[in-house]
Scaffold this motif. Structure first.
Motif, PDB file in Angstrom:
ATOM      1  N   UNK A 137       0.853  -1.185   0.000  1.00 25.08           N
ATOM      2  CA  UNK A 137       0.000   0.000   0.000  1.00 25.08           C
ATOM      3  C   UNK A 137       0.884   1.228   0.000  1.00 25.08           C
ATOM      4  N   UNK A 138       0.643   2.123  -0.931  1.00 22.06           N
ATOM      5  CA  UNK A 138       1.462   3.319  -1.060  1.00 22.06           C
ATOM      6  C   UNK A 138       0.675   4.522  -0.596  1.00 22.06           C
ATOM      7  N   UNK A 139       1.263   5.306   0.248  1.00 20.43           N
ATOM      8  CA  UNK A 139       0.662   6.568   0.670  1.00 20.43           C
ATOM      9  C   UNK A 139       1.410   7.693  -0.035  1.00 20.43           C
ATOM     10  N   UNK A 140       0.885   8.215  -1.154  1.00 18.51           N
ATOM     11  CA  UNK A 140       1.594   9.250  -1.897  1.00 18.51           C
ATOM     12  C   UNK A 140       1.780  10.498  -1.057  1.00 18.51           C
ATOM     13  N   UNK A 141       2.966  11.101  -1.175  1.00 21.48           N
ATOM     14  CA  UNK A 141       3.207  12.388  -0.523  1.00 21.48           C
ATOM     15  C   UNK A 141       2.364  13.454  -1.213  1.00 21.48           C
TER      16      UNK A 141
ATOM     17  N   UNK B 235      -2.686   6.112 -12.450  1.00 19.83           N
ATOM     18  CA  UNK B 235      -1.751   5.000 -12.658  1.00 19.83           C
ATOM     19  C   UNK B 235      -1.746   4.063 -11.455  1.00 19.83           C
ATOM     20  N   UNK B 236      -1.707   4.642 -10.248  1.00 17.97           N
ATOM     21  CA  UNK B 236      -1.665   3.797  -9.052  1.00 17.97           C
ATOM     22  C   UNK B 236      -3.005   3.121  -8.784  1.00 17.97           C
ATOM     23  N   UNK B 237      -4.063   3.589  -9.460  1.00 19.55           N
ATOM     24  CA  UNK B 237      -5.359   2.940  -9.284  1.00 19.55           C
ATOM     25  C   UNK B 237      -5.373   1.540  -9.874  1.00 19.55           C
ATOM     26  N   UNK B 238      -4.467   1.262 -10.806  1.00 21.53           N
ATOM     27  CA  UNK B 238      -4.352  -0.061 -11.414  1.00 21.53           C
ATOM     28  C   UNK B 238      -3.116  -0.739 -10.839  1.00 21.53           C
ATOM     29  N   UNK B 239      -3.258  -1.859 -10.159  1.00 19.14           N
ATOM     30  CA  UNK B 239      -2.087  -2.511  -9.557  1.00 19.14           C
ATOM     31  C   UNK B 239      -1.147  -3.062 -10.623  1.00 19.14           C
ATOM     32  N   UNK B 240       0.095  -3.259 -10.218  1.00 17.35           N
ATOM     33  CA  UNK B 240       1.079  -3.851 -11.137  1.00 17.35           C
ATOM     34  C   UNK B 240       0.618  -5.219 -11.596  1.00 17.35           C
ATOM     35  N   UNK B 241       0.066  -5.992 -10.663  1.00 20.16           N
ATOM     36  CA  UNK B 241      -0.434  -7.327 -10.963  1.00 20.16           C
ATOM     37  C   UNK B 241      -1.798  -7.513 -10.325  1.00 20.16           C
ATOM     38  N   UNK B 242      -2.622  -8.398 -10.880  1.00 22.26           N
ATOM     39  CA  UNK B 242      -3.926  -8.650 -10.258  1.00 22.26           C
ATOM     40  C   UNK B 242      -3.766  -9.388  -8.941  1.00 22.26           C
ATOM     41  N   UNK B 243      -4.872  -9.559  -8.243  1.00 25.46           N
ATOM     42  CA  UNK B 243      -4.829 -10.309  -6.993  1.00 25.46           C
ATOM     43  C   UNK B 243      -4.355 -11.732  -7.265  1.00 25.46           C
ATOM     44  N   UNK B 244      -3.504 -12.232  -6.390  1.00 32.90           N
ATOM     45  CA  UNK B 244      -2.931 -13.559  -6.607  1.00 32.90           C
ATOM     46  C   UNK B 244      -3.999 -14.641  -6.503  1.00 32.90           C
ATOM     47  N   UNK B 245      -3.811 -15.665  -7.352  1.00 32.63           N
ATOM     48  CA  UNK B 245      -4.683 -16.842  -7.343  1.00 32.63           C
ATOM     49  C   UNK B 245      -3.781 -18.066  -7.459  1.00 32.63           C
TER      50      UNK B 245
ATOM     51  N   UNK C 207       7.698   2.505 -19.902  1.00 38.15           N
ATOM     52  CA  UNK C 207       6.974   2.035 -21.087  1.00 38.15           C
ATOM     53  C   UNK C 207       5.619   1.456 -20.704  1.00 38.15           C
ATOM     54  N   UNK C 208       5.533   0.813 -19.534  1.00 37.76           N
ATOM     55  CA  UNK C 208       4.258   0.271 -19.081  1.00 37.76           C
ATOM     56  C   UNK C 208       3.237   1.378 -18.886  1.00 37.76           C
ATOM     57  N   UNK C 209       3.676   2.484 -18.276  1.00 39.25           N
ATOM     58  CA  UNK C 209       2.767   3.620 -18.071  1.00 39.25           C
ATOM     59  C   UNK C 209       2.240   4.122 -19.411  1.00 39.25           C
ATOM     60  N   UNK C 210       3.131   4.268 -20.387  1.00 36.81           N
ATOM     61  CA  UNK C 210       2.719   4.736 -21.715  1.00 36.81           C
ATOM     62  C   UNK C 210       1.771   3.740 -22.370  1.00 36.81           C
ATOM     63  N   UNK C 211       2.051   2.443 -22.227  1.00 40.60           N
ATOM     64  CA  UNK C 211       1.208   1.421 -22.850  1.00 40.60           C
ATOM     65  C   UNK C 211      -0.179   1.402 -22.231  1.00 40.60           C
TER      66      UNK C 211
ATOM     67  N   UNK D 101       9.034   7.684  -9.321  1.00 38.77           N
ATOM     68  CA  UNK D 101       9.610   7.071  -8.126  1.00 38.77           C
ATOM     69  C   UNK D 101       8.528   6.383  -7.295  1.00 38.77           C
ATOM     70  N   UNK D 102       7.411   7.054  -7.107  1.00 35.85           N
ATOM     71  CA  UNK D 102       6.328   6.438  -6.347  1.00 35.85           C
ATOM     72  C   UNK D 102       5.753   5.237  -7.077  1.00 35.85           C
ATOM     73  N   UNK D 103       5.677   5.338  -8.399  1.00 41.64           N
ATOM     74  CA  UNK D 103       5.213   4.202  -9.185  1.00 41.64           C
ATOM     75  C   UNK D 103       6.140   3.004  -8.994  1.00 41.64           C
ATOM     76  N   UNK D 104       7.440   3.244  -9.087  1.00 38.45           N
ATOM     77  CA  UNK D 104       8.412   2.161  -8.933  1.00 38.45           C
ATOM     78  C   UNK D 104       8.289   1.533  -7.548  1.00 38.45           C
ATOM     79  N   UNK D 105       8.159   2.373  -6.525  1.00 42.97           N
ATOM     80  CA  UNK D 105       8.035   1.840  -5.168  1.00 42.97           C
ATOM     81  C   UNK D 105       6.747   1.032  -5.007  1.00 42.97           C
TER      82      UNK D 105
END
Length: 740
Positions: free
Chosen positions: A5-9, A28-38, A202-206, A665-669
């Motif tokens: 969970x990220x708390x943006x400054x 961007x942060x509204x969409x997780x890097x990966x979906x919920x694990x299954x 590139x992911x952000x742009x895509x 930076x926040x995206x990477x974190x």
């Protein structure tokens, strides 16, 4: 965000020297890097034990049928051709006394000719099937019911290429109205820290470009355990439970929506299917060597693939990409064991695809190919040296299969696939040995005084002799059998109007085939020596490693080419001189081999030249239909790749980019996994060194100059170190502050 969970400054709490926001962080942060694990389990399989009672039965009774006729033609015809060849070879050597060297020569001939006889018989079946029995290309399915994960493992690849290609595929699928049935995953094993950050940019742009059209996810592993096989296994065990099917791509893969959707439909329609794959064609190639491969794959490849598909039936093989897999079956039965001992023949399995096909088939699932589906593409190495580097890794993987092919429960067809792959590399040292033994025998008959006599009384010694005319005839037969699959491919291409026209017409197609055969003949002895050297190095215990493959530029410094091939040139001149001393006819017989070795340096240099490849393209040689009329998806992917490259997505400096952009930076974190607790006493030396250097650095530029690659990676994996980087001022800001 993968459990974080990220708390943006606040937007105004920018670090010193930061640029203004360039991305919409909230969306961007509204969409997780990966979906919920299954998660699902993926137990390690045993090669020594297998309970045959556990093998599942066919859900469809019709799938019990076996293509016995095709197999009888391939293996019976191959055996008959081998018998003919052995008889002819025996007559060649059975002149006078049959010595030990002659027996060795005969044994080597049997080993080599058996492989090409089997390939010839398989090509005959493929040719007949394409002419008389091949079905029409299937139509686009109207609907799908299941969800498919399209996964692309990546490893230090240029982001512009891979993200452009996947965007083109996702757009094409979305246009069919079936886009909701596919999710797309970049599974990154990238070890270059700059490339890692470039992938995230590139992911952000895509995601921005595909908004509303497709769901795209990204996962980066900090440790690329077990390489590509481990990368796929990590996805399956963590997220595979949500996807009945997964379609595996390579970093150079490109597939049309027609191909992707039809593979998914084939898997849904066949409850017994474990792996279904296509025949990938090579596209986008411009260097001489790559265009040779592109032409050969397009004109000759379909015959070879059709033959393999027909006789294999549902007991086929897997080539590791551009294939759809039943996820649960893969998880249950394809957990790869580690081989005992150290690399190169021990450790984790390199050529995992063959083994996965054998394991899933052992469990009762079908593995087969749809050779006429089309719409499946890949790329190839740009030069001879690049091919040799990739081939070295494949050689090691295939030789490992010597320890795998005898596993309990494997289908006989799976063992044949292993044997074919192994022989593909052992053939080179066997051919070389056959040539050397033949030369020694000719030399012996010409110059060396015999030291043996016949058992019967004779006034003269028994000199080693050969039937020269029969030997020449046998050589001609061997070359005809070896080249016949190319002839079959040419005939098929001439009979297909679109293929013929797209390849420059009948004359252009014939001339291109001649060019390809001549160049392949000249390059073959070089590859024979390279592969022979690879086999010897592997058998002596030298591991290959795993370096990223070059994709575009085939140019290599001339000095490197000379060092790589000088031994080949020397051997070529030695063979030429020795041949003339023995017999001029021997030189004529070996002329392709001698010429290829003597010209190894200029041939290798020319192989990587775009200018030569493009010149042949301009005059209409080595053309393919996909080059004359490029597939729309390839055009779109190339346009997108150029746009991303021009926008600088391939030139990211990871530390600078994170320092300059708070949002990135926040995206990477946010995309970093939750930090695992470390064992007491476990020290990450790279992280310790990075921390010390960041503490000493007065500017971010100074830190960048001090941090090596491993330390940069350690920084990117540690949120606290990233924060230290962010708080460093730039040199300009420090100078400005000092001036005040």
């Amino acid at each position: 965000m993968d459990g974080v969970t990220v708390e943006p400054r606040g937007r105004d709490a920018a670090m010193p020297g930061e640029s203004r926001p360039v991305i919409d962080l909230d969306s961007i942060l509204a969409v997780p890097a990966m979906p919920e694990e299954s998660p699902i389990g993926m137990p390690t399989q045993s090669l020594r034990r297998f309970d045959r009672a556990s093998r599942r039965g066919w859900a469809n009774a019709a799938h019990r049928s076996v293509p016995w006729l095709a197999r009888a033609i391939v293996f019976g015809g191959g055996a008959a051709l081998l018998g003919f060849g052995v008889e002819e070879m025996w007559r060649v050597v059975d002149v006078g006394e049959v010595t030990l060297l002659k027996w060795i020569l005969l044994a080597l001939f049997v080993a080599n000719f058996s492989w090409i006889a089997l390939s010839f018989a398989s090509a005959v079946v493929g040719f007949a099937w394409l002419v008389f029995f091949a079905p029409k290309r299937p139509a686009m399915p109207a609907a799908l019911t299941a969800k498919t994960a399209v996964v692309m493992p990546i490893y230090n690849e240029a982001p512009s290429r891979i993200f452009g290609a996947l965007q083109a595929m996702a757009e094409d699928v979305a246009a069919t109205g079936l886009g909701d049935h596919f999710d797309y995953f970049f599974l990154s094993d990238t070890t270059d820290p700059d490339m890692w950050v470039a992938e995230e940019r590139a992911l952000v742009a895509l995601r921005d470009r595909l908004r509303g059209k497709a769901r795209v996810f990204y996962r980066h592993r900090s440790k690329n355990t077990n390489r590509k096989a481990g990368n796929i296994a990590d996805f399956v065990t963590r997220w595979g439970g949500a996807y009945p099917h997964m379609l595996v791509l390579d970093a150079d893969s490109l597939m049309t929506a027609h191909s992707l959707v039809n593979l998914a439909a084939a898997m849904e329609a066949d409850p017994d299917a474990g792996i279904v794959q296509t025949l990938p064609l090579i596209i986008n190639r411009n260097t001489l060597f790559a265009r040779l491969q592109q032409f050969a794959a397009r004109i000759h490849g379909p015959v070879i693939a059709a033959g393999l598909a027909v006789w294999s039936g549902r007991d086929g093989n897997y080539w590791g990409h551009n294939a759809i897999i039943r996820t649960r079956a893969f998880a249950d039965h394809c957990g790869l064991p580690h081989l005992k001992g150290k690399p190169p023949l021990g450790g984790h399995i390199l050529s995992h695809d063959f083994v996965e096909a054998a394991l899933i088939r052992r469990a009762g699932w079908a593995v087969y190919m749809l050779p006429v589906l089309g719409g499946s593409f890949e790329e190839s190495p740009p030069s001879l040296i690049d091919l040799a580097a990739r081939d070295r890794r494949w050689c090691q993987g295939n030789l490992q299969h010597i320890r795998v092919m005898g596993a309990r429960g494997f289908h006989l067809a799976s063992r044949q696939h292993f044997a074919t792959g192994i022989m593909g590399y052992l053939a080179s040292p066997l051919w070389m040995a056959q040539l050397l033994v033949g030369i020694v025998l000719v030399l012996q008959s010409a110059y060396i005084r015999p030291e043996y006599f016949t058992q019967d009384f004779s006034l003269f010694p028994a000199w080693p002799r050969f039937d020269a005319q029969r030997a020449l005839d046998l050589f001609g037969i061997t070359m005809a059998v070896l080249l016949a699959p190319k002839g079959f491919g040419l005939l098929i291409a001439l009979g297909q109007r679109d293929t013929r026209r797209g390849s420059g017409g009948a004359l252009g197609l014939i001339l291109s085939t001649v060019v390809e055969i001549v160049m392949s003949s000249l390059l073959a002895p070089i590859m024979m020596l390279i592969q022979s050297g690879s086999v010897m190095q592997i058998l002596l215990g030298r591991d290959t490693g795993w370096n990223p493959q070059r994709r575009d530029d085939g140019s290599i410094p001339l000095g490197d080419i000379v060092r790589r091939h000088r031994s080949h040139v020397i051997l070529g001149f030695i063979t030429l001189v020795a041949g003339f001393l023995i017999s001029p006819s021997l030189v004529a017989w070996m002329s392709p081999t001698i010429a290829g070795l003597i010209l190894a340096i200029p041939l290798s240099w020319a192989s990587g030249q775009r200018s030569i490849g493009l010149f042949l393209k301009r005059i209409g040689l080595l053309r393919t239909p996909e080059e004359t009329t490029p597939p729309e998806i390839a055009v779109r992917a190339n346009v997108l790749a150029r746009e991303l490259a021009l926008a600088g997505y391939d030139l990211t400096d990871g530390i600078s980019a994170l320092h300059a952009s708070r949002e990135l930076r926040l995206l990477h974190e946010a995309y970093l996994p939750a930090s695992a607790p470390k064992a007491r006493g476990a020290i990450d030396q790279d992280a310790v060194m990075a921390r010390a250097k960041l503490s000493e650095a007065e500017t971010v530029e100074e830190a960048e100059s001090w941090l090596n690659r491993k330390e940069r990676t350690a920084v990117l994996n540690d949120r606290d170190l990233i924060d230290r980087v962010a708080r460093l001022p730039s040199a300009d800001m420090r100078a400005a502050a000092a001036a005040e």
